[in-house]
Design an enzyme around this catalytic site. Structure first.
Site, PDB file in Angstrom:
ATOM      1  N   SER A  44       0.847  -1.191   0.000  1.00 24.79           N
ATOM      2  CA  SER A  44       0.000   0.000   0.000  1.00 24.79           C
ATOM      3  C   SER A  44       0.882   1.241   0.000  1.00 24.79           C
ATOM      4  O   SER A  44       2.076   1.169   0.232  1.00 24.79           O
ATOM      5  CB  SER A  44      -0.900   0.007   1.237  1.00 24.79           C
TER       6      SER A  44
ATOM      7  N   ILE B 131       3.553  -1.521   4.297  1.00 25.88           N
ATOM      8  CA  ILE B 131       2.843  -0.289   4.641  1.00 25.88           C
ATOM      9  C   ILE B 131       3.820   0.880   4.580  1.00 25.88           C
ATOM     10  O   ILE B 131       4.867   0.862   5.233  1.00 25.88           O
ATOM     11  CB  ILE B 131       2.212  -0.380   6.041  1.00 25.88           C
TER      12      ILE B 131
ATOM     13  N   ILE C 173       8.074  -2.144   6.294  1.00 25.85           N
ATOM     14  CA  ILE C 173       7.889  -0.699   6.328  1.00 25.85           C
ATOM     15  C   ILE C 173       8.398  -0.124   5.011  1.00 25.85           C
ATOM     16  O   ILE C 173       9.580  -0.257   4.688  1.00 25.85           O
ATOM     17  CB  ILE C 173       8.644  -0.067   7.522  1.00 25.85           C
ATOM     18  N   LYS C 174       7.491   0.497   4.255  1.00 25.21           N
ATOM     19  CA  LYS C 174       7.878   1.120   2.985  1.00 25.21           C
ATOM     20  C   LYS C 174       8.375   2.526   3.271  1.00 25.21           C
ATOM     21  O   LYS C 174       7.667   3.335   3.856  1.00 25.21           O
ATOM     22  CB  LYS C 174       6.676   1.193   2.037  1.00 25.21           C
ATOM     23  N   VAL C 175       9.596   2.787   2.847  1.00 26.47           N
ATOM     24  CA  VAL C 175      10.224   4.081   3.111  1.00 26.47           C
ATOM     25  C   VAL C 175      10.627   4.709   1.783  1.00 26.47           C
ATOM     26  O   VAL C 175      11.326   4.082   0.983  1.00 26.47           O
ATOM     27  CB  VAL C 175      11.469   3.913   4.013  1.00 26.47           C
TER      28      VAL C 175
END
Length: 111
Positions: free
Chosen positions: A23, A55, A82-84
């Site tokens: 997402s 996310i 964790i999307k960074v």
């Protein structure tokens, strides 16, 4: 899958070899969940722990990204990726999170 629409995810998981769900803020906004964390927990419930859940953070500064990542992990589960966004501050945060053993997905951001 690149969605947080619960019905779409349920259907896809039933028929397709889905490996995970990802997402970003735009995707979440389209679905407009009333309670973000509850909604993402439901996504996790549908896909199970054997599939990955990605996310994206919305913070832009390293320390805030790390803080937001910890909140996501605490509120959903410790297996979330964790999307960074890849920026100078993002790369700094990715290094810190990886040093902690956090699953991280680097993502491009276009302006």
């Amino acid at each position: 899958m690149d969605t947080v629409n619960l019905e779409d995810i349920k259907e896809a998981v039933e028929y397709m070899p889905i490996v995970g769900v990802t997402s970003n803020p735009s995707i979440v906004k389209k679905t407009s969940p009333k309670d973000f964390f509850k909604h993402m927990k439901e996504v996790r419930k549908i896909i199970g722990k054997e599939r990955s859940l990605h996310i994206q953070v919305i913070s832009k500064e390293c320390d805030e990204i790390v803080k937001e990542a910890h909140r996501i992990l605490e509120k959903i589960d410790d297996q979330v990726y964790i999307k960074v966004p890849v920026s100078y501050e993002g790369v700094k945060a990715i290094k810190k999170l990886k040093a902690e053993g956090v699953n991280v997905t680097a993502t491009a951001v276009y302006d």
